[in-house]
Design a protein around this motif. Structure first.
Motif, PDB file in Angstrom:
ATOM      1  N   ASN A  27      70.103-111.344-114.624  1.00  0.00           N
ATOM      2  CA  ASN A  27      70.869-111.011-115.816  1.00  0.00           C
ATOM      3  C   ASN A  27      72.291-111.503-115.614  1.00  0.00           C
ATOM      4  N   GLY A  28      72.839-112.179-116.600  1.00  0.00           N
ATOM      5  CA  GLY A  28      74.195-112.669-116.440  1.00  0.00           C
ATOM      6  C   GLY A  28      74.711-113.334-117.679  1.00  0.00           C
ATOM      7  N   PHE A  70      71.992 -99.786-112.292  1.00  0.00           N
ATOM      8  CA  PHE A  70      72.016 -99.207-110.955  1.00  0.00           C
ATOM      9  C   PHE A  70      70.641 -98.750-110.476  1.00  0.00           C
ATOM     10  N   PHE A  71      69.586 -99.144-111.184  1.00  0.00           N
ATOM     11  CA  PHE A  71      68.225 -98.916-110.697  1.00  0.00           C
ATOM     12  C   PHE A  71      67.465-100.228-110.741  1.00  0.00           C
ATOM     13  N   ARG A  72      66.481-100.381-109.885  1.00  0.00           N
ATOM     14  CA  ARG A  72      65.654-101.575-109.891  1.00  0.00           C
ATOM     15  C   ARG A  72      64.214-101.159-109.590  1.00  0.00           C
ATOM     16  N   SER A  73      63.298-101.939-110.094  1.00  0.00           N
ATOM     17  CA  SER A  73      61.876-101.721-109.852  1.00  0.00           C
ATOM     18  C   SER A  73      61.349-102.909-109.077  1.00  0.00           C
ATOM     19  N   VAL A  74      60.874-102.657-107.865  1.00  0.00           N
ATOM     20  CA  VAL A  74      60.351-103.719-107.012  1.00  0.00           C
ATOM     21  C   VAL A  74      58.830-103.709-107.112  1.00  0.00           C
ATOM     22  N   PRO A  75      58.198-104.789-107.605  1.00  0.00           N
ATOM     23  CA  PRO A  75      56.741-104.814-107.758  1.00  0.00           C
ATOM     24  C   PRO A  75      56.042-104.818-106.400  1.00  0.00           C
ATOM     25  N   HIS A  76      54.793-104.380-106.427  1.00  0.00           N
ATOM     26  CA  HIS A  76      53.994-104.385-105.207  1.00  0.00           C
ATOM     27  C   HIS A  76      53.643-105.824-104.814  1.00  0.00           C
ATOM     28  N   LEU A  77      53.828-106.141-103.554  1.00  0.00           N
ATOM     29  CA  LEU A  77      53.592-107.499-103.067  1.00  0.00           C
ATOM     30  C   LEU A  77      52.230-107.552-102.383  1.00  0.00           C
ATOM     31  N   SER A  78      51.238-108.136-103.068  1.00  0.00           N
ATOM     32  CA  SER A  78      49.898-108.294-102.472  1.00  0.00           C
ATOM     33  C   SER A  78      49.639-109.730-102.030  1.00  0.00           C
ATOM     34  N   PHE A  79      50.433-110.660-102.601  1.00  0.00           N
ATOM     35  CA  PHE A  79      50.306-112.086-102.313  1.00  0.00           C
ATOM     36  C   PHE A  79      48.930-112.640-102.669  1.00  0.00           C
ATOM     37  N   LYS A  94      51.011-114.656-107.878  1.00  0.00           N
ATOM     38  CA  LYS A  94      52.435-114.973-107.772  1.00  0.00           C
ATOM     39  C   LYS A  94      53.257-113.685-107.820  1.00  0.00           C
ATOM     40  N   PRO A  95      54.089-113.440-106.806  1.00  0.00           N
ATOM     41  CA  PRO A  95      54.877-112.203-106.773  1.00  0.00           C
ATOM     42  C   PRO A  95      55.824-112.111-107.968  1.00  0.00           C
ATOM     43  N   GLN A  96      55.900-110.938-108.556  1.00  0.00           N
ATOM     44  CA  GLN A  96      56.815-110.700-109.653  1.00  0.00           C
ATOM     45  C   GLN A  96      58.204-110.348-109.098  1.00  0.00           C
ATOM     46  N   GLN A  97      59.211-110.779-109.805  1.00  0.00           N
ATOM     47  CA  GLN A  97      60.569-110.500-109.374  1.00  0.00           C
ATOM     48  C   GLN A  97      60.981-109.093-109.812  1.00  0.00           C
ATOM     49  N   PRO A  98      61.909-108.467-109.070  1.00  0.00           N
ATOM     50  CA  PRO A  98      62.330-107.105-109.421  1.00  0.00           C
ATOM     51  C   PRO A  98      63.060-107.077-110.759  1.00  0.00           C
ATOM     52  N   THR A  99      62.955-105.945-111.438  1.00  0.00           N
ATOM     53  CA  THR A  99      63.639-105.752-112.722  1.00  0.00           C
ATOM     54  C   THR A  99      64.657-104.633-112.571  1.00  0.00           C
ATOM     55  N   CYS A 100      65.665-104.666-113.450  1.00  0.00           N
ATOM     56  CA  CYS A 100      66.758-103.702-113.373  1.00  0.00           C
ATOM     57  C   CYS A 100      66.754-102.814-114.610  1.00  0.00           C
ATOM     58  N   HIS A 101      67.170-101.562-114.450  1.00  0.00           N
ATOM     59  CA  HIS A 101      67.280-100.641-115.581  1.00  0.00           C
ATOM     60  C   HIS A 101      68.283 -99.560-115.200  1.00  0.00           C
ATOM     61  N   GLY A 102      68.656 -98.757-116.185  1.00  0.00           N
ATOM     62  CA  GLY A 102      69.672 -97.735-115.960  1.00  0.00           C
ATOM     63  C   GLY A 102      71.057 -98.322-116.135  1.00  0.00           C
ATOM     64  N   PHE A 103      71.531 -98.387-117.401  1.00  0.00           N
ATOM     65  CA  PHE A 103      72.798 -99.062-117.688  1.00  0.00           C
ATOM     66  C   PHE A 103      73.973 -98.317-117.045  1.00  0.00           C
TER      67      PHE A 103
END
Length: 832
Positions: free
Chosen positions: A40-41, A58-67, A70-79
């Motif tokens: 985001n920018g 100030f919060f982020r969600s890190v997806p589970h990495l099973s490989f 294709k790994p999903q990138q983390p998302t941000c929330h909580g303005f």
């Protein structure tokens, strides 16, 4: 933990570049990114682009990495309202700079900033994207080399991401100015050579907290720190300071976890509840404090005196009616509050609907709800640091643009340009940057890249109406024992006292300091010697050109000598005119008129050559002054010597059998003798000029704060030979004239020559010791005075009596009178 994390990050980066190079070298004819980060920018182009890292969420969600996919990138929330305002501060500062015609004229400053989500991994991805860009393909003549998209980064907001980012950017000497990373570990210049910050290091905050503890007599306290670099280094610094003082002890040291470890938080609160320590010092961010206070509220732990670090001392989220019974009276160390003129008007122009469906995603409702606090600019602290960081880059670039080619600080005195700017060149200017904000604060970095340590001491008040108020109750001193030394002074430590106790001693003459200094910069800041042709001013805070001194035409002494020289030249011209007009009269013809004319012309040259000793010495005047003086005086004394020899020859010729002596002193022989004597002196001068010529010299031996311009004689031997030769001729003239002084009658030229040579020799015998003992331009004045005094002595002694007869007693200027009185004059007259 910190070192292991940094090692892993560096290993990942090296592997990334290695495989990128391998793929691009063997599969593709161009460099290709192996993936892009979804960040985001915002971006705005410009001649120069500045990067930024801000905590918009100030919060982020890190997806589970099973490989397995294709790994999903983390998302941000909580303005995060404060983080959004920090980013807007950067935009405001850049817009203000672009409108300022005095700062970076004709240069447009752009920006690219990303959301770091208060997450190390995301912040690191964002920093790499700012430095290297995110273009799909980079084709640069198969070299994969090019200028980075941004010239520097404002950020990161936290210590741990700043450590990781600086560890990598430091290898590239890429500038990074943080506005909130306070870890004292970042002050290591060897490890983080391009890291700067506009917020003081924790080391200074620890000093302030210990001063508060001592002020209130609190000797028993507990310490809570976050489990990151910020907390660990703060705990280490506090323990080190307390062990040195020996006055305060820690009852416990507990680490606040980041994850929602309820059991650990409950255990920590139990420790606090059971401890007899009523003062609790907390180095943690407000997110950790929220979790801690939830448990404090649940267990109803009251009666604690909280001391807050700058990370949460201004946290409005904790200033609620539910928590103030527990946090009321909290003392906190806050970063310097500032004012940014025009910032509120800038914020009023922001339209939240413009951010809908953009990179901030579902933050629309948050943006609408923040306006009451978002527009409150009465307590700008971290925003003020962002403002100063942007201006630090701007002033550094502005200093760089004012560099003059051939006088630059880099190799071969070159300058940096925007088109070929190297990262390390900008670091050079950031280290020397110094400016003052509209709020009146001086902004500069010390040798560690740290800002000036200025804090506000805050007190949380719970008012009777149930509202809360955080007010400033003071500013901690900047040093433990002694105030910083002002410019123009240096530090001298006091024996037997702590290292922070020192006296400020004025710099000695010829040295200066133009920066304030404290004990943390003891080894780096001292008095600096001024350049060779400069001297320190009375305040010793900068250097001024040294005063110059020489025998000037504008000085009273120079004016007197010039007037005397011109007067003597004029009198010689008048006497010469008189002699020419009365050249057929007996007294002129009886005194060898040709030698008299030559003598008057040589005296003219003697008077004029004294002018060469006045004025600023230059190469041609230094070479000419002694040569002209030596030849002129030899010509003068040679004429006198030949006159004396003629008088002696005529006297001998008047005796029986002495007529043969006159044939050796005819007109041709007289001219030849004068020419031979003068040629010898000319040869001496030529040898002097060829072998070791006099040259202009800047002498600083007489006065340290003054440059005395003088002519170095070059060869003292040649100078001595020149004076000695004149002295030999003068002594011979005096000796011969003295021997024939008792010729018949009371008026003859031998007496006049004897008297004139006596004056001449007396002047030059007195000149030698006076010249040697006179410093600087006084030596030139002494030599000019000796030339003028001896010239006037010869002029008056030789030509005064004759002019008296010609003008006042013309009845004595007859052949009968002269022939009747003096047989010598008769012989001279007949020879004419």
């Amino acid at each position: 933990m910190c070192s292991l994390l940094q090692t892993n990050l560096l290993l990942i980066i090296l592997l990334y570049f290695y495989f990128s190079y391998a793929v691009s070298s063997h599969v593709f004819p161009f460099c290709q990114l192996q993936g892009q980060f979804h960040l985001n920018g915002m971006h705005k182009s410009g001649d120069v682009v500045l990067g930024g890292l801000f905590p918009i969420h100030f919060f982020r969600s890190v997806p589970h990495l099973s490989f397995t996919s294709k790994p999903q990138q983390p998302t941000c929330h909580g303005f995060y309202e404060l983080g959004f305002r920090l980013a807007q501060t950067m935009l405001f500062a850049i817009d203000e700079i672009n409108r300022n015609s005095n700062l970076l004229p004709n240069v447009t400053l752009g920006y690219t900033f990303y959301d770091n989500c208060v997450e190390l991994g995301i912040a690191f991805r964002a920093a790499l994207s700012l430095v290297s860009g995110q273009e799909e393909k980079i084709i640069l003549d198969d070299t994969c080399v090019g200028n980075p998209p941004v010239i520097g980064i404002v950020g990161d907001s936290s210590s741990t991401p700043s450590i990781a980012i600086s560890s990598v950017l430091g290898f590239l000497y890429f500038s990074q100015v943080s506005y909130f990373a306070t870890c004292s570990c970042l002050s290591g210049r060897q490890k983080y050579p391009s890291f700067f910050r506009t917020i003081p290091s924790d080391a200074f905050q620890v000093h302030a907290m210990i001063n508060i503890l001592k002020h209130f007599g609190w000797t028993w306290a507990g310490l809570l720190v976050s489990d990151d670099d910020y907390g660990f280094h703060a705990a280490r610094a506090l323990q080190s300071e307390l062990s040195l003082s020996g006055e305060i002890c820690l009852a416990y040291i507990e680490v606040l976890p980041w994850d929602k470890d309820t059991d650990e938080v409950r255990r920590i609160v139990n420790v606090m509840k059971k401890s007899t320590a009523r003062v609790v010092i907390v180095f943690a961010h407000e997110s950790r404090m929220i979790k801690l206070m939830e448990e404090v509220l649940r267990q109803n732990v009251t009666g604690l005196q909280w001391m807050a670090s700058e990370a949460w001392t201004s946290a409005t989220v904790l200033q609620t009616p539910q928590l103030m019974p527990y946090l009321g009276g909290t003392l906190g160390i806050a970063i310097r509050r500032g004012e940014i003129p025009g910032f509120r008007e800038f914020l009023l122009q922001i339209r939240p609907d413009l951010y809908h469906n953009n990179s901030y995603g579902n933050s629309m409702n948050c943006i609408f709800s923040l306006y009451t606090e978002f527009l409150d600019i009465s307590n700008l602290r971290s925003e003020y640091n962002v403002y100063k960081a942007v201006y630090a880059f701007a002033h550094s670039l502005d200093d760089m643009l004012y560099c003059k080619p051939g006088k630059g600080p880099f190799s071969e005195h070159s300058c940096a340009t925007l088109q070929s700017l190297k990262p390390w060149q900008l670091v050079y200017y950031l280290e020397r940057m110094n400016f003052t904000t509209p709020f009146g604060d001086q902004v500069s970095f010390d040798e560690n890249g740290d800002a000036l340590p200025i804090y506000d001491v805050m007190n949380w008040l719970w008012l009777p109406d149930g509202s809360t108020k955080v007010q400033n109750v003071g500013e901690p001193p900047r040093s433990v024992c002694s105030e910083s030394c002002p410019p123009g002074t240096h530090m001298v430590r006091r024996k037997g006292e702590p290292e922070c106790c020192f006296d400020c001693i004025p710099c000695s003459e010829g040295t200066f300091t133009n920066k304030s200094s404290n004990y943390l910069s003891f080894n780096s800041l001292g008095c600096t010697s001024c350049p060779e042709d400069f001297w320190s001013n009375s305040q010793r805070d900068y250097c001024v050109p040294k005063k110059t001194e020489f025998l000037s035409y504008h000085d009273p002494l120079g004016i007197c000598l010039t007037a005397t020289s011109l007067l003597g030249t004029f009198i010689c011209a008048v006497v010469l005119g008189i002699f020419i007009y009365h050249r057929k009269t007996p007294i002129i013809r009886a005194n060898n008129s040709e030698l008299s004319f030559q003598l008057l012309l040589s005296l003219k040259l003697c008077f004029l050559c004294s002018l060469l000793f006045i004025g600023r010495p230059m190469m041609w005047t230094c070479q000419l002054r002694h040569a002209a003086f030596g030849i002129s005086f030899v010509l003068c004394v040679s004429c006198i010597l030949v006159k004396t020899m003629v008088v002696l020859a005529v006297f001998k010729a008047s005796k029986p059998g002495g007529g043969a002596s006159l044939k050796w002193f005819g007109p041709m022989q007289q001219r030849g003798t004068v020419l031979v004597f003068t040629s010898i002196q000319a040869a001496i001068c030529t040898t002097w000029l060829v072998s070791s010529s006099p040259t202009p010299h800047k002498n600083t031996q007489y006065h340290n704060n003054k440059i005395v311009y003088e002519c170095a004689v070059g060869s003292t031997v040649c100078f001595s030979v020149l004076l000695g030769y004149i002295g030999v001729l003068a002594f011979l003239s005096f000796l011969i004239a003295f021997l024939v002084r008792n010729l018949p009658d009371s008026f003859n030229e031998a007496k006049l020559i004897t008297f004139s040579m006596l004056i001449f020799c007396a002047v030059w015998v007195a000149f030698v010791p006076a010249y040697i003992s006179s410093p600087g331009n006084h030596a030139d004045a002494v030599e000019a005075f000796a030339i003028l005094a001896s010239s006037f002595g010869l002029l008056v002694a030789l030509f005064g009596p004759k002019c008296y007869i010609i003008l006042i007693r013309p009845e004595l200027n007859t052949r009968k009178a002269l022939m009747g009185r003096d047989i010598v004059w008769k012989k001279n007259y007949d020879s004419e």
